[in-house]
Design an enzyme around this catalytic site. Structure first.
Site, short mmCIF file in Angstrom:
data_model
loop_
_atom_site.label_atom_id
_atom_site.label_comp_id
_atom_site.label_asym_id
_atom_site.label_seq_id
_atom_site.Cartn_x
_atom_site.Cartn_y
_atom_site.Cartn_z
N SER A 50 46.36 46.91 49.89
CA SER A 50 44.93 47.09 49.65
C SER A 50 44.44 45.81 48.99
CB SER A 50 44.73 48.28 48.70
OG SER A 50 43.41 48.30 48.20
N TYR A 85 45.54 52.62 40.46
CA TYR A 85 45.71 52.34 41.89
C TYR A 85 46.04 50.86 42.10
CZ TYR A 85 44.54 52.12 46.89
OH TYR A 85 44.57 51.92 48.24
C1 8X3 Z 1 41.12 50.87 49.06
C2 8X3 Z 1 40.25 49.80 48.52
O1 8X3 Z 1 38.45 49.19 46.83
O2 8X3 Z 1 39.00 51.53 46.99
O3 8X3 Z 1 42.44 50.51 49.21
O4 8X3 Z 1 40.54 50.02 45.97
S1 8X3 Z 1 39.55 50.18 47.01
#
Ligand code: 8X3
Length: 281
Positions: A154, A167
């Site tokens: 990502s 994340y």
């Molecule tokens: C997804 C992109 O911007 O939501 O992998 O982290 S974000």
């Protein structure tokens, strides 16, 4: 027909045909980027093995692909369950491509308030899931003579944003795993590709992040002219995978044009967009 699993069903000629078909394993194939990638690689001539926890979803997609004349097999799998991953890997007769796509975000709380359980869950699936599949399938990928390990990370693996700490930490982990592996197996016929998408509008990514809150999930994409689609990412994955085996696309970052960075997104006022859409023939 899932040839690698059902040898007995085929004649010798069919068997020869089956075993010359390259096989791609796609994790998280029940929806979004994973499902789109499975479709796309099947169309490119791969026998695809769709894995995900939700059996009904992957069986439906594998059935649909087989009805269209493709080779596809559904194999329910939780990438965080190492014993299950090892058993899965042992059941494959070959593996040419591994698309580590399973992953996701949980929550958008600031670091000061984030739930360690959410952080742990994100690390488990986004990093250890990739580790499990990659370790288990590396011997088969090496034996193929031209293997590909692809990791869908990502843009959150290359920068952070407020609320994205857990994340981003996990996706940075996946990015580091890919980069380290590439160094370590440079003498093997296996390339390591990282695809890092930015804002992709899939049915589930934001819904999962916001624990089923559809309104909040929809606001993520509000006013953004054209977020990436799962097909856009699958197209990029298929391009990278179908380069000649000596060409290693180390890292490819893709974002929608309206997203210049993780936190700079151009949003048009919703009313203006609606009236512009009404004006279109
Ligand atoms: C997804 C992109 O911007 O939501 O992998 O982290 S974000």
């Amino acid at each position: 027909m899932g040839g690698s699993f059902r040898r007995g069903l085929f004649s010798a000629t069919q068997e020869a045909l089956v075993s010359s078909t390259p096989l791609a394993v796609v994790t998280g194939a029940s929806s979004g980027i994973g499902a789109a990638t499975a479709r796309r690689l099947a169309a490119e001539g791969y026998e695809v093995v769709l894995t995900a926890r939700r059996r009904d979803r992957i069986e439906a997609l594998a059935g649909e692909l087989r009805d269209a004349g493709r080779r596809a097999e559904a194999r329910p799998l939780d990438v965080t369950d190492r014993a299950a991953v090892d058993a899965f890997a042992a059941s494959l007769e070959r593996c040419d491509v591994l698309v580590n796509n399973a992953g996701g975000a949980i929550g958008l709380e600031p670091v000061a308030e984030g739930d360690p359980a959410d952080w742990r869950a994100m690390y488990e699936v986004n990093v250890l899931g990739v580790l499990h599949l990659t370790q288990a399938l590396l011997p088969a990928l090496t034996a193929s003579g031209a293997g590909t390990v692809l990791v869908v990370t990502s843009t959150a693996g290359h920068g952070t944003y407020e609320g994205g700490g857990g994340y981003a930490a996990a996706k940075h982990g996946a990015h580091v795993l890919a980069g380290t592996l590439r160094l370590e197996i440079v003498d093997r016929p296996v390339r390591v590709i990282e695809i890092a998408p930015g804002m992709v509008h899939t049915e589930e990514f934001s819904l999962t992040r916001f624990r089923g809150d559809a309104e909040r999930a929809a606001r993520v994409y509000e006013g953004v002219a054209e977020p990436l689609t799962a097909d856009d990412v699958a197209d990029t994955i298929a391009w990278a995978v179908t380069r000649p085996p000596h060409v290693n696309v180390d890292l490819l970052v893709l974002r929608p044009r309206a997203q210049a960075s993780n936190s700079k997104v151009h949003r048009e006022p919703v009313e203006r967009r609606e009236s512009a859409e009404r004006r279109e023939p």
